[in-house]
Design a protein around this motif. Structure first.
Motif, PDB file in Angstrom:
ATOM      1  N   ALA A  96       0.760  -1.233  -0.078  1.00 29.51           N
ATOM      2  CA  ALA A  96      -0.005   0.127   0.106  1.00 29.51           C
ATOM      3  C   ALA A  96       0.955   1.263   0.017  1.00 29.51           C
ATOM      4  O   ALA A  96       0.405   2.382  -0.693  1.00 29.51           O
ATOM      5  CB  ALA A  96      -0.988  -0.112   1.282  1.00 29.51           C
ATOM      6  N   VAL A  97       2.036   0.897   0.537  1.00 27.05           N
ATOM      7  CA  VAL A  97       2.923   2.393   0.443  1.00 27.05           C
ATOM      8  C   VAL A  97       3.552   2.696  -0.925  1.00 27.05           C
ATOM      9  O   VAL A  97       3.387   3.894  -1.319  1.00 27.05           O
ATOM     10  CB  VAL A  97       4.278   2.012   1.300  1.00 27.05           C
ATOM     11  N   GLY A  98       3.417   1.786  -1.695  1.00 23.30           N
ATOM     12  CA  GLY A  98       3.734   2.281  -3.029  1.00 23.30           C
ATOM     13  C   GLY A  98       2.439   2.346  -4.178  1.00 23.30           C
ATOM     14  O   GLY A  98       2.667   2.530  -5.151  1.00 23.30           O
ATOM     15  N   ALA A  99       1.126   2.350  -3.499  1.00 29.11           N
ATOM     16  CA  ALA A  99       0.009   2.756  -4.177  1.00 29.11           C
ATOM     17  C   ALA A  99      -0.201   4.052  -4.345  1.00 29.11           C
ATOM     18  O   ALA A  99       0.283   4.763  -3.787  1.00 29.11           O
ATOM     19  CB  ALA A  99      -1.104   1.949  -3.603  1.00 29.11           C
ATOM     20  N   VAL A 100      -0.896   4.273  -5.482  1.00 25.81           N
ATOM     21  CA  VAL A 100      -1.422   5.636  -5.860  1.00 25.81           C
ATOM     22  C   VAL A 100      -2.400   6.101  -5.663  1.00 25.81           C
ATOM     23  O   VAL A 100      -3.753   5.427  -6.049  1.00 25.81           O
ATOM     24  CB  VAL A 100      -1.027   5.844  -7.529  1.00 25.81           C
ATOM     25  N   PRO A 101      -2.789   7.146  -4.749  1.00 28.28           N
ATOM     26  CA  PRO A 101      -4.222   7.567  -4.396  1.00 28.28           C
ATOM     27  C   PRO A 101      -4.631   8.203  -5.583  1.00 28.28           C
ATOM     28  O   PRO A 101      -4.171   8.630  -6.476  1.00 28.28           O
ATOM     29  CB  PRO A 101      -4.038   8.534  -3.436  1.00 28.28           C
ATOM     30  N   ALA A 102      -6.091   8.428  -5.733  1.00 24.97           N
ATOM     31  CA  ALA A 102      -6.795   9.151  -6.463  1.00 24.97           C
ATOM     32  C   ALA A 102      -6.373  10.661  -6.731  1.00 24.97           C
ATOM     33  O   ALA A 102      -5.903  11.155  -5.893  1.00 24.97           O
ATOM     34  CB  ALA A 102      -8.235   9.145  -6.377  1.00 24.97           C
ATOM     35  N   SER A 103      -6.365  11.102  -7.895  1.00 21.78           N
ATOM     36  CA  SER A 103      -5.991  12.402  -8.273  1.00 21.78           C
ATOM     37  C   SER A 103      -7.018  13.268  -8.650  1.00 21.78           C
ATOM     38  O   SER A 103      -8.138  12.849  -9.529  1.00 21.78           O
ATOM     39  CB  SER A 103      -4.890  12.520  -9.361  1.00 21.78           C
ATOM     40  N   PHE A 104      -7.225  14.242  -7.881  1.00 18.50           N
ATOM     41  CA  PHE A 104      -8.466  15.350  -8.118  1.00 18.50           C
ATOM     42  C   PHE A 104      -8.248  15.924  -9.423  1.00 18.50           C
ATOM     43  O   PHE A 104      -9.366  16.142  -9.963  1.00 18.50           O
ATOM     44  CB  PHE A 104      -8.455  16.300  -7.022  1.00 18.50           C
ATOM     45  N   GLY A 105      -7.069  16.228  -9.863  1.00 19.50           N
ATOM     46  CA  GLY A 105      -6.950  16.941 -11.194  1.00 19.50           C
ATOM     47  C   GLY A 105      -6.878  18.301 -11.069  1.00 19.50           C
ATOM     48  O   GLY A 105      -7.648  18.833 -10.442  1.00 19.50           O
ATOM     49  N   VAL A 106      -5.790  18.944 -11.719  1.00 18.52           N
ATOM     50  CA  VAL A 106      -5.712  20.433 -11.757  1.00 18.52           C
ATOM     51  C   VAL A 106      -5.492  20.971 -12.858  1.00 18.52           C
ATOM     52  O   VAL A 106      -5.366  22.231 -12.990  1.00 18.52           O
ATOM     53  CB  VAL A 106      -4.352  20.590 -10.915  1.00 18.52           C
ATOM     54  N   VAL A 107      -5.755  20.488 -14.044  1.00 18.11           N
ATOM     55  CA  VAL A 107      -5.880  20.769 -15.403  1.00 18.11           C
ATOM     56  C   VAL A 107      -7.222  21.537 -15.774  1.00 18.11           C
ATOM     57  O   VAL A 107      -8.241  20.851 -15.553  1.00 18.11           O
ATOM     58  CB  VAL A 107      -5.440  19.767 -16.488  1.00 18.11           C
ATOM     59  N   GLU A 108      -7.123  22.652 -16.389  1.00 16.34           N
ATOM     60  CA  GLU A 108      -8.582  23.364 -16.534  1.00 16.34           C
ATOM     61  C   GLU A 108      -8.947  22.819 -17.769  1.00 16.34           C
ATOM     62  O   GLU A 108      -8.186  22.402 -18.866  1.00 16.34           O
ATOM     63  CB  GLU A 108      -8.222  24.853 -16.725  1.00 16.34           C
ATOM     64  N   GLY A 109     -10.075  22.247 -17.971  1.00 13.41           N
ATOM     65  CA  GLY A 109     -10.605  21.719 -18.835  1.00 13.41           C
ATOM     66  C   GLY A 109     -10.578  20.171 -18.803  1.00 13.41           C
ATOM     67  O   GLY A 109     -11.117  19.425 -19.371  1.00 13.41           O
TER      68      GLY A 109
END
Length: 309
Positions: A96-109
């Motif tokens: 789990a330490v190497g797992a990737v959490p969800a990304s909210f996203g910061v790109v407009e569009g």
């Protein structure tokens, strides 16, 4: 009589030293007022009245994992499994330490406007993250990635200088206050030129080494990248940050990311130094150590060559 003249002389001396409307000739009255009175909007300001960004700051979100919205996944690098992709053998033990959490996203569009042929390169980068991401090797992160890595940075600002020191890899940026012209050569952190647009601090960055990535998801750029950053202080402890990327080589149009940056408020907090070069020496150069993999392979090749002769 002597006492009378002495009293007159003292009165004249005090009158000459008393403040009058002309005592601010050395600087504009507006500057003096800005320095003396707190800003009505609660934003700290310099003697010239501009927002004061001095302090230690950090982005409190995982934009470094992926600039675009993304679901969580088991690892940064996956390989085909019996039913679903599974972590690469070299990172599977991290669990789990190497797992990737969800990304909210910061790109407009929502999405980065890659040209179709460039998108394939992004996917190839992601498929080979462990070998290709410069962050893994502790290379300087470049711009804008240095801003939203999970490490703080410190801004040093005065009327004649604007300097940023980053915790990760000891990276630094000296922002020119006058346009220096084209960058003489490409570098990891590029060349920065800053100026004010009202209360917004704008920094144009060029001359970026094309080996830097934009995140751990393989998003990348070429040497033609130009980044225009905008720093807007919205309160004493929050900066709204945006960066517009222009790279006609791989992007169909300019695109922008935006996110808040927060001031570190811990009492006595100092910028931590994360000079990670020494932490990756074994990974990058361990094979060249005496008795290491490289020497063993070389000896084996020499032995085989001698036997064949």
């Amino acid at each position: 009589m002597k006492i009378q003249w002495l009293l007159i002389a003292i009165a004249v001396l005090f009158a000459g030293c008393s403040p009058t409307e002309t005592t601010t000739d050395s600087q504009p009255a507006s500057v003096a007022a800005a320095a003396a009175a707190p800003a009505s909007d609660g934003i700290p300001r310099t003697p010239s009245g501009k927002p004061d960004f001095n302090g230690i700051w950090q982005v409190m979100m995982n934009a470094n994992d992926n600039l675009e919205p993304a679901a969580p996944k088991a690892a940064y690098q996956l390989v085909p499994g019996d039913f679903i992709p599974v972590p690469h053998p070299e990172v599977v033990a991290m669990g789990a330490v190497g797992a990737v959490p969800a990304s909210f996203g910061v790109v407009e569009g929502g999405t980065i406007p890659y040209k179709p042929e460039a998108l394939a390169r992004r996917d190839e980068n992601a498929a080979n993250w462990l070998a290709n991401d410069p962050e893994v090797k502790c290379y300087m992160p470049g711009v804008p990635r240095a801003t939203y890595m999970p490490h703080p940075f410190q801004i040093f600002q005065s009327e004649s200088a604007f300097f940023i020191a980053y915790s990760f890899a000891g990276a630094v940026r000296n922002v020119f206050l006058e346009d220096p012209g084209p960058a003489p050569l490409d570098s990891w952190m590029g060349q920065s030129y800053g100026y004010w647009d009202g209360d917004t601090w704008v920094v144009e960055v060029t001359g970026l080494d094309d080996r830097t990535w934009l995140d751990r998801a393989g998003n990348y750029h070429t040497y033609q990248l130009k980044v225009t950053e905008r720093y807007d202080m919205v309160s004493e402890n929050v900066i709204m940050y945006s960066a517009t990327m222009e790279d006609p080589e791989i992007f169909e149009r300019p695109w922008t990311i935006s996110m808040p940056i927060y001031r570190r408020l811990e009492e006595g907090y100092e910028l931590p130094q994360f000079k990670c070069v020494e932490f990756v020496e074994e990974m990058m150069y361990g094979q060249y150590r005496k008795g290491g993999e490289f020497e063993q392979r070389l000896r084996q090749e020499m032995l085989e060559e001698a036997q064949s002769n």
